[in-house]
Design a protein around this motif. Sequence first.
Motif, PDB file in Angstrom:
ATOM      1  N   LYS A 400      65.560 -52.138   4.316  1.00 54.05           N
ATOM      2  CA  LYS A 400      64.628 -52.652   5.324  1.00 54.05           C
ATOM      3  C   LYS A 400      64.652 -51.792   6.584  1.00 54.05           C
ATOM      4  N   GLU A 401      65.795 -51.155   6.856  1.00 50.96           N
ATOM      5  CA  GLU A 401      65.938 -50.309   8.043  1.00 50.96           C
ATOM      6  C   GLU A 401      65.796 -48.826   7.718  1.00 50.96           C
ATOM      7  N   LEU A 402      66.382 -48.402   6.600  1.00 52.12           N
ATOM      8  CA  LEU A 402      66.427 -46.980   6.261  1.00 52.12           C
ATOM      9  C   LEU A 402      65.261 -46.620   5.352  1.00 52.12           C
ATOM     10  N   ASP A 403      64.051 -46.803   5.861  1.00 50.26           N
ATOM     11  CA  ASP A 403      62.875 -46.560   5.028  1.00 50.26           C
ATOM     12  C   ASP A 403      62.548 -45.079   4.882  1.00 50.26           C
ATOM     13  N   GLU A 430      62.232 -31.260   5.304  1.00 47.57           N
ATOM     14  CA  GLU A 430      62.019 -32.674   4.979  1.00 47.57           C
ATOM     15  C   GLU A 430      63.328 -33.439   5.001  1.00 47.57           C
ATOM     16  N   ARG A 431      64.389 -32.818   4.509  1.00 48.37           N
ATOM     17  CA  ARG A 431      65.693 -33.493   4.550  1.00 48.37           C
ATOM     18  C   ARG A 431      66.108 -33.774   5.984  1.00 48.37           C
ATOM     19  N   ARG A 432      65.904 -32.819   6.873  1.00 48.27           N
ATOM     20  CA  ARG A 432      66.253 -33.016   8.280  1.00 48.27           C
ATOM     21  C   ARG A 432      65.423 -34.133   8.910  1.00 48.27           C
ATOM     22  N   TYR A 435      66.680 -37.483   7.645  1.00 52.50           N
ATOM     23  CA  TYR A 435      67.993 -37.749   8.245  1.00 52.50           C
ATOM     24  C   TYR A 435      67.848 -38.183   9.702  1.00 52.50           C
ATOM     25  N   GLU A 436      67.057 -37.462  10.467  1.00 50.60           N
ATOM     26  CA  GLU A 436      66.904 -37.781  11.895  1.00 50.60           C
ATOM     27  C   GLU A 436      66.282 -39.157  12.104  1.00 50.60           C
ATOM     28  N   ALA A 437      65.320 -39.512  11.261  1.00 53.90           N
ATOM     29  CA  ALA A 437      64.705 -40.837  11.380  1.00 53.90           C
ATOM     30  C   ALA A 437      65.715 -41.942  11.105  1.00 53.90           C
ATOM     31  N   MET A 438      66.569 -41.747  10.111  1.00 54.55           N
ATOM     32  CA  MET A 438      67.566 -42.772   9.782  1.00 54.55           C
ATOM     33  C   MET A 438      68.681 -42.820  10.818  1.00 54.55           C
ATOM     34  N   ARG A 443      71.860 -45.266  15.256  1.00 53.04           N
ATOM     35  CA  ARG A 443      72.415 -45.178  16.611  1.00 53.04           C
ATOM     36  C   ARG A 443      71.929 -46.344  17.482  1.00 53.04           C
ATOM     37  N   GLU A 444      70.692 -46.780  17.266  1.00 52.48           N
ATOM     38  CA  GLU A 444      70.172 -47.901  18.047  1.00 52.48           C
ATOM     39  C   GLU A 444      70.783 -49.224  17.603  1.00 52.48           C
TER      40      GLU A 444
END
Length: 465
Positions: A400-403, A430-432, A435-438, A443-444
Amino acid sequence: MSRLVAVSNRVAPVEEGKTQAGGLAVAIQEALKRRGGIWFGWSGQTVDTPPDAPSLAQSGRITFATLGLTQRDLEEYYNGYANSTLWPLFHYRLDLAQFSGRTYSGYQRVNSLFASRLAPLLQPDDIVWVHDYHLIPFAEQLRSMGLGQRMGFFLHTPWPAAEILVALPAHEALVRALCAYDLVGFQTGSDLLSFANYIRFEAQGEVEDLGPGQGCRIRAFGRTMVARAFPISIDTDVLAGIATQAADTVQMRRLKESLVGRALIIGVDRLDYSKGLPQRFESFQALLDAYPANQGQVSFMQVAPPSRTDVAEYQAIRRELEALAGHINGQFAEFDWVPIRYLNKSFSRKALAGFYRHARIGLVTPLRDGMNLVAKEYVACQDPEDPGVLVLSRFAGAAKELDAALVVNPYDVRAVAENMQRGLTMPLQERRERYEAMMKVLRENDITHWRETYVDTLSQVGGTA
């Protein structure tokens, strides 16, 4: 500031200066250090007769209060109703759920015992925070003694759809007991919706929406309480730091040498039928069949420490996995390559962090899971410059969070195999981005945010003391 009283099936004193594998233990300790209070629960020991009072140990502002249980109580409450009835039911495995009046009585008896032993230690303005399915009736037992402190509950497992829950002979009593709390926390909005639907359609109660992210107010069984989703998380930055340090350990050097440049797919799970491990092994087999270029070039390492080894269902899943691993290795192995490394053992948090960081694919495919923190840990441990790819079951709360993960149906072994191949061949950019989105999400919403949001919310609701 009100004192916090944390209640869990097991109490895990955290030794200062030592890294712990369990983030929840650290989160509870930090909350107790901040407010002062008690951590109450089973000591992990068996005794001939239940003690008249808990054993107390002091560490700074925290009092650890623990009770031993008799073998009968352990069998009926823990191995019986909690883990042979509620656990499979909450994970949608009605075929494995055992319904017994004897174990239900033991479950109620131990909750009553725990409540009666904690009650003398409580102060009028205490905030009581109860954890997980073992202790659903706990607040109801305290209320029956006339106690009106603020009481909250957090469920770490999924909460099943009403159509599943009503198969439980005592479903109404269980939900009535849950309504004795002032705040009930679930892992996801889907769990919250399942609970709200039961209240509406089975309990004939009222459900009032409190706004986006604020949950709902429940009126049922003569009580008013709040239910809300609080997705649990990890200590994101700490784990990222551990993974960086782990890159140069002896274990990591041994792993890299053994792989000889091959790509690594990793799975880390407690050995449990809810984790989808047979389907995962079959998906890896499908990867080797459908994309034969991976033969000799990709290794799958599954870490699966045994659990509940005296329960027949867990013995069966272990035998099944051993047979599957042997079959797949027998079909594909070469003299210098074994496709599946199946490890029935535990590793330190630091070692796992290093394994995660080196793995090109994190394979997290439970058939049903409340959250699954391995998914979050895998992401946090990645090298930001060259991150791996998370392949994640849609039935894990983490999805639900790591879409930005590659979200899959674990029952569709071919689709899981295709997504593993996609991850193995995914371009760096694309991998970066994924990763950055997740990592932004992690962190939030880290373990501190989870803990403080829950405790602050509980501090503002309910209570009649």
